[in-house]
Write a protein that holds these residues in place. Structure first.
Motif, mmCIF file in Angstrom:
data_model
loop_
_atom_site.group_PDB
_atom_site.id
_atom_site.type_symbol
_atom_site.label_atom_id
_atom_site.label_comp_id
_atom_site.label_asym_id
_atom_site.label_seq_id
_atom_site.Cartn_x
_atom_site.Cartn_y
_atom_site.Cartn_z
ATOM 1 N N THR A 38 5.214 8.762 1.547
ATOM 2 C CA THR A 38 4.795 7.893 0.460
ATOM 3 C C THR A 38 5.917 6.934 0.084
ATOM 4 O OG1 THR A 38 3.321 9.593 -0.399
ATOM 5 C CG2 THR A 38 3.957 7.858 -1.921
ATOM 6 N N VAL A 39 5.541 5.669 -0.069
ATOM 7 C CA VAL A 39 6.487 4.650 -0.530
ATOM 8 C C VAL A 39 5.905 4.025 -1.797
ATOM 9 C CG1 VAL A 39 7.437 4.150 1.744
ATOM 10 C CG2 VAL A 39 5.456 2.871 0.939
ATOM 11 N N PHE A 40 6.768 3.482 -2.631
ATOM 12 C CA PHE A 40 6.343 2.840 -3.863
ATOM 13 C C PHE A 40 6.668 1.358 -3.746
ATOM 14 C CE2 PHE A 40 6.881 7.256 -4.770
ATOM 15 C CZ PHE A 40 5.768 7.548 -5.528
ATOM 16 N N LEU A 41 5.632 0.545 -3.960
ATOM 17 C CA LEU A 41 5.749 -0.890 -3.789
ATOM 18 C C LEU A 41 5.410 -1.595 -5.094
ATOM 19 C CD1 LEU A 41 3.898 -0.897 -0.363
ATOM 20 C CD2 LEU A 41 6.365 -1.052 -0.721
ATOM 21 N N ASP A 42 5.510 -2.916 -5.091
ATOM 22 C CA ASP A 42 5.278 -3.725 -6.270
ATOM 23 C C ASP A 42 4.356 -4.880 -5.889
ATOM 24 O OD1 ASP A 42 5.828 -6.147 -7.902
ATOM 25 O OD2 ASP A 42 7.176 -4.807 -8.971
ATOM 26 N N ASP A 43 3.317 -5.083 -6.665
ATOM 27 C CA ASP A 43 2.406 -6.194 -6.433
ATOM 28 C C ASP A 43 2.330 -7.011 -7.718
ATOM 29 O OD1 ASP A 43 0.474 -7.940 -5.523
ATOM 30 O OD2 ASP A 43 -1.169 -6.503 -5.648
ATOM 31 N N GLY A 44 3.118 -8.084 -7.776
ATOM 32 C CA GLY A 44 3.125 -8.927 -8.969
ATOM 33 C C GLY A 44 3.577 -8.195 -10.213
ATOM 34 N N GLY A 45 4.530 -7.322 -10.075
ATOM 35 C CA GLY A 45 5.046 -6.570 -11.220
ATOM 36 C C GLY A 45 4.298 -5.283 -11.500
ATOM 37 N N VAL A 46 3.268 -4.997 -10.712
ATOM 38 C CA VAL A 46 2.501 -3.764 -10.896
ATOM 39 C C VAL A 46 2.857 -2.796 -9.771
ATOM 40 C CG1 VAL A 46 0.185 -2.764 -11.030
ATOM 41 C CG2 VAL A 46 0.613 -5.051 -11.970
ATOM 42 N N PRO A 47 3.478 -1.678 -10.122
ATOM 43 C CA PRO A 47 3.852 -0.716 -9.074
ATOM 44 C C PRO A 47 2.636 0.050 -8.555
ATOM 45 C CG PRO A 47 4.452 0.138 -11.221
ATOM 46 C CD PRO A 47 3.905 -1.248 -11.440
ATOM 47 N N TYR A 48 2.693 0.405 -7.284
ATOM 48 C CA TYR A 48 1.658 1.238 -6.696
ATOM 49 C C TYR A 48 2.265 2.054 -5.555
ATOM 50 C CZ TYR A 48 1.305 -2.145 -2.859
ATOM 51 O OH TYR A 48 1.580 -2.945 -1.786
ATOM 52 N N GLN A 49 1.589 3.120 -5.200
ATOM 53 C CA GLN A 49 2.070 3.957 -4.106
ATOM 54 C C GLN A 49 1.207 3.746 -2.878
ATOM 55 O OE1 GLN A 49 1.882 8.008 -5.473
ATOM 56 N NE2 GLN A 49 -0.060 8.369 -4.464
ATOM 57 N N GLU A 50 1.841 3.889 -1.736
ATOM 58 C CA GLU A 50 1.149 3.769 -0.463
ATOM 59 C C GLU A 50 1.582 4.927 0.420
ATOM 60 O OE1 GLU A 50 0.917 -0.147 1.584
ATOM 61 O OE2 GLU A 50 2.051 0.912 3.139
ATOM 62 N N ILE A 51 0.611 5.656 0.947
ATOM 63 C CA ILE A 51 0.916 6.759 1.854
ATOM 64 C C ILE A 51 0.800 6.227 3.265
ATOM 65 C CG2 ILE A 51 0.272 9.062 2.645
ATOM 66 C CD1 ILE A 51 -0.921 9.508 -0.172
ATOM 67 N N ARG A 52 1.923 6.229 3.957
ATOM 68 C CA ARG A 52 1.958 5.712 5.318
ATOM 69 C C ARG A 52 1.367 6.722 6.286
ATOM 70 N NH1 ARG A 52 6.342 1.687 5.181
ATOM 71 N NH2 ARG A 52 5.674 0.455 3.405
ATOM 72 N N ASP A 53 0.677 6.221 7.315
ATOM 73 C CA ASP A 53 0.131 7.106 8.344
ATOM 74 C C ASP A 53 1.247 7.766 9.139
ATOM 75 O OD1 ASP A 53 -2.502 6.539 7.689
ATOM 76 O OD2 ASP A 53 -2.575 4.830 9.063
ATOM 77 N N GLN A 54 2.302 6.989 9.389
ATOM 78 C CA GLN A 54 3.434 7.493 10.171
ATOM 79 C C GLN A 54 4.735 6.982 9.571
ATOM 80 O OE1 GLN A 54 2.845 6.002 14.124
ATOM 81 N NE2 GLN A 54 1.348 7.547 14.642
ATOM 82 N N VAL A 55 5.766 7.775 9.682
ATOM 83 C CA VAL A 55 7.118 7.341 9.322
ATOM 84 C C VAL A 55 8.057 7.846 10.405
ATOM 85 C CG1 VAL A 55 6.778 7.306 6.817
ATOM 86 C CG2 VAL A 55 7.574 9.391 7.903
ATOM 87 N N ARG A 56 9.125 7.115 10.607
ATOM 88 C CA ARG A 56 10.157 7.548 11.536
ATOM 89 C C ARG A 56 11.347 7.999 10.709
ATOM 90 N NH1 ARG A 56 14.677 5.556 13.170
ATOM 91 N NH2 ARG A 56 15.598 6.230 15.115
ATOM 92 N N LEU A 57 11.674 9.274 10.798
ATOM 93 C CA LEU A 57 12.795 9.805 10.038
ATOM 94 C C LEU A 57 14.107 9.522 10.751
ATOM 95 C CD1 LEU A 57 11.485 13.295 8.912
ATOM 96 C CD2 LEU A 57 11.449 11.146 7.672
ATOM 97 N N ASP A 58 15.099 9.194 9.968
ATOM 98 C CA ASP A 58 16.443 9.019 10.490
ATOM 99 C C ASP A 58 17.285 10.120 9.855
ATOM 100 O OD1 ASP A 58 18.749 8.037 11.654
ATOM 101 O OD2 ASP A 58 19.100 6.577 10.066
ATOM 102 N N CYS A 59 17.723 11.049 10.674
ATOM 103 C CA CYS A 59 18.486 12.194 10.175
ATOM 104 C C CYS A 59 19.792 12.275 10.950
ATOM 105 C CB CYS A 59 17.674 13.474 10.331
ATOM 106 S SG CYS A 59 18.516 14.917 9.680
#
Length: 89
Positions: free
Chosen positions: A35-56
Motif C-alpha cells: 500500500t502506498v499513500f498518494l495525493d490528488d489535489g491535496g486529498v490523500p488516498y491509498q492505493e494497493i499495488r498489485d506488485q511491489v519490488r522489495l529492496d532489502c
C-alpha cells in the motif's frame, strides 16, 4: 515513503537470495505491505499495488563491533540519527 530500518544480528551463513525471495513472498501475501499513500489535489488516498519490488540490502559487518555495525546500518538515515546500545542482545 515510509521507511523503518532494522538491524539483525545473525550467526552463520546467510543465503541472501533466499532471504530476498522470502520477504518478497511476505509482501505478496499482505496488502498492507503493498500500500502506498498518494495525493490528488491535496486529498490523500491509498492505493494497493498489485506488485511491489522489495529492496532489502544486506551489509556484511563481520569483524565490526555491534556499535560499529549498527552505526553503519543507520548511516543512511541522515543527520540526527543516533544509536544507543545498552547490551549485546
Amino acid at each position: 515513503m515510509y521507511h523503518e530500518p532494522k538491524a539483525i544480528l545473525l550467526d552463520g551463513p546467510l543465503d541472501t537470495a533466499a532471504l530476498g525471495r522470502a520477504l518478497q513472498r511476505v509482501a505478496e501475501r499482505h496488502p498492507a505491505l503493498r500500500t502506498v499513500f498518494l495525493d490528488d489535489g491535496g486529498v490523500p488516498y491509498q492505493e494497493i499495488r498489485d506488485q511491489v519490488r522489495l529492496d532489502c540490502p544486506v551489509e556484511d559487518c563481520g569483524g565490526a563491533t555491534v556499535e560499529e555495525a549498527l552505526s553503519s546500518a543507520l548511516a543512511t538515515e541522515g543527520p540526527g540519527s543516533s544509536i544507543s546500545v545498552r547490551d549485546r542482545w
